[in-house]
Design a protein around this motif. Structure first.
Motif, PDB file in Angstrom:
ATOM      1  N   LYS A  48       2.158   7.826   8.748  1.00 15.66           N
ATOM      2  CA  LYS A  48       1.541   9.023   8.162  1.00 15.66           C
ATOM      3  C   LYS A  48       1.289  10.069   9.242  1.00 15.66           C
ATOM      4  CE  LYS A  48      -1.263   6.628   4.660  1.00 15.66           C
ATOM      5  NZ  LYS A  48      -2.676   6.300   4.316  1.00 15.66           N
ATOM      6  N   GLU A  49       0.783   9.595  10.386  1.00 10.09           N
ATOM      7  CA  GLU A  49       0.381  10.510  11.453  1.00 10.09           C
ATOM      8  C   GLU A  49       1.558  11.016  12.281  1.00 10.09           C
ATOM      9  OE1 GLU A  49      -2.319   8.237  13.792  1.00 10.09           O
ATOM     10  OE2 GLU A  49      -3.863   8.113  12.240  1.00 10.09           O
ATOM     11  N   LYS A  50       2.506  10.115  12.581  1.00 11.74           N
ATOM     12  CA  LYS A  50       3.516  10.425  13.592  1.00 11.74           C
ATOM     13  C   LYS A  50       4.961  10.346  13.108  1.00 11.74           C
ATOM     14  CE  LYS A  50       2.730   8.824  17.680  1.00 11.74           C
ATOM     15  NZ  LYS A  50       2.500   7.951  18.862  1.00 11.74           N
ATOM     16  N   GLY A  51       5.164   9.701  11.948  1.00 11.45           N
ATOM     17  CA  GLY A  51       6.538   9.458  11.519  1.00 11.45           C
ATOM     18  C   GLY A  51       7.078   8.180  12.146  1.00 11.45           C
ATOM     19  N   PHE A  52       8.158   7.684  11.601  1.00 10.63           N
ATOM     20  CA  PHE A  52       8.749   6.421  12.049  1.00 10.63           C
ATOM     21  C   PHE A  52       9.264   6.512  13.481  1.00 10.63           C
ATOM     22  CE2 PHE A  52      12.759   3.955  12.451  1.00 10.63           C
ATOM     23  CZ  PHE A  52      12.225   2.675  12.401  1.00 10.63           C
ATOM     24  N   HIS A  53      10.027   7.557  13.792  1.00 11.45           N
ATOM     25  CA  HIS A  53      10.705   7.623  15.082  1.00 11.45           C
ATOM     26  C   HIS A  53       9.745   7.792  16.257  1.00 11.45           C
ATOM     27  CE1 HIS A  53      14.777   7.447  13.567  1.00 11.45           C
ATOM     28  NE2 HIS A  53      14.468   8.335  12.651  1.00 11.45           N
ATOM     29  N   ARG A  54       8.644   8.484  16.043  1.00 10.16           N
ATOM     30  CA  ARG A  54       7.705   8.741  17.142  1.00 10.16           C
ATOM     31  C   ARG A  54       6.672   7.622  17.300  1.00 10.16           C
ATOM     32  NH1 ARG A  54       4.994  13.744  15.446  1.00 10.16           N
ATOM     33  NH2 ARG A  54       3.747  13.455  17.334  1.00 10.16           N
ATOM     34  N   THR A  55       6.679   6.668  16.389  1.00 11.26           N
ATOM     35  CA  THR A  55       5.765   5.535  16.473  1.00 11.26           C
ATOM     36  C   THR A  55       6.435   4.403  17.255  1.00 11.26           C
ATOM     37  OG1 THR A  55       4.723   6.064  14.344  1.00 11.26           O
ATOM     38  CG2 THR A  55       4.495   3.810  15.140  1.00 11.26           C
ATOM     39  N   THR A  56       5.726   3.808  18.179  1.00  7.28           N
ATOM     40  CA  THR A  56       6.275   2.695  18.964  1.00  7.28           C
ATOM     41  C   THR A  56       5.803   1.358  18.396  1.00  7.28           C
ATOM     42  OG1 THR A  56       4.410   2.566  20.514  1.00  7.28           O
ATOM     43  CG2 THR A  56       6.173   4.148  21.029  1.00  7.28           C
ATOM     44  N   THR A  57       6.541   0.308  18.712  1.00  5.50           N
ATOM     45  CA  THR A  57       6.129  -1.030  18.268  1.00  5.50           C
ATOM     46  C   THR A  57       4.805  -1.423  18.912  1.00  5.50           C
ATOM     47  OG1 THR A  57       7.590  -1.953  19.970  1.00  5.50           O
ATOM     48  CG2 THR A  57       8.424  -1.905  17.706  1.00  5.50           C
ATOM     49  N   ARG A  58       4.568  -0.971  20.129  1.00  7.40           N
ATOM     50  CA  ARG A  58       3.291  -1.276  20.795  1.00  7.40           C
ATOM     51  C   ARG A  58       2.126  -0.657  20.014  1.00  7.40           C
ATOM     52  NH1 ARG A  58       2.364  -3.488  25.494  1.00  7.40           N
ATOM     53  NH2 ARG A  58       4.565  -3.313  26.074  1.00  7.40           N
ATOM     54  N   GLU A  59       2.316   0.564  19.524  1.00  9.55           N
ATOM     55  CA  GLU A  59       1.275   1.217  18.728  1.00  9.55           C
ATOM     56  C   GLU A  59       1.068   0.483  17.405  1.00  9.55           C
ATOM     57  OE1 GLU A  59       1.645   5.896  20.070  1.00  9.55           O
ATOM     58  OE2 GLU A  59       3.136   5.062  18.692  1.00  9.55           O
TER      59      GLU A  59
END
Length: 205
Positions: free
Chosen positions: A32-43
């Motif tokens: 919701k906040e960042k989108g799929f591509h900008r989200t990391t697995t660590r996050e």
């Protein structure tokens, strides 16, 4: 591809389901906040409440997480519709109750639906086809209810089109919310859509 095809080094099915549900909730918040591509697995791991090492015990790639999110959304829709469908004594009221329930669910899940439509393009071809087949199945459930509750009134082709219309009208409440929700409450939107639906079929109001 199915949920069972998402590889896990853990064999305890109850634990797999628990961790993946945590993962899905965490991923939805981040997407919701960042989108799929900008989200990391660590996050995703941090938002889910466990380490990156634990995350990789239950999935192999970030795409696996997106797939689980999409699969979860459709499973919730299927369960809600299935619980509302009563075709022992099919009537127009049965059909209208299913439509109302579907619209209410789309209101509850509008964030998830928006995410799914924004990000499903990021899935691989075979995975995307699985997700799209889930959507066909949902439309098929609506079509079955329409045909059963309005026997001999519609051709299969017409019933299929109407089912698709209802499906999109429900989702539209979420992805056109920037306009629709300024002018209608949810109840007003549902009643308007049902009114037009009954009018189109010349059903007595």
């Amino acid at each position: 591809m199915t949920e069972n095809d998402v590889l896990s080094s853990v064999k305890n099915q109850a634990l797999i389901e628990k961790r993946r549900n945590q993962m899905i909730k965490g991923a939805i918040t981040l997407f919701k906040e960042k989108g799929f591509h900008r989200t990391t697995t660590r996050e995703i791991a941090k938002e889910s409440g466990f380490s990156i090492g634990t995350l990789y015990e239950y999935i192999r790639t970030k795409e696996d997480v997106l797939f689980l999110v999409c699969d979860s959304i459709y499973e919730q829709v299927r369960k809600r519709l299935d619980a509302k469908i009563n075709l022992e004594k099919p009537t127009i009221d049965n059909l209208l109750n299913v439509i109302r329930s579907y619209f209410e669910l789309m209101d509850e899940m509008q964030e998830e639906v928006v995410i799914m439509y924004q990000e499903v393009k990021s899935l691989k071809k075979e995975t995307k086809e699985y997700v799209l087949q889930k959507e066909r199945d949902m439309v098929g459930m609506l079509e079955h209810v329409i045909v059963t509750c309005l026997p001999d009134q519609l051709s299969k082709k017409d019933a299929e089109l109407i089912a698709n219309n209802i499906f999109i009208q429900g989702q539209m409440w979420g992805y056109r919310r920037w306009m629709l929700q300024k002018h209608f409450t949810l109840e007003e939107y549902i009643e308007k859509q049902i009114y037009y639906f009954k009018q189109s079929l010349s059903i007595s109001i």
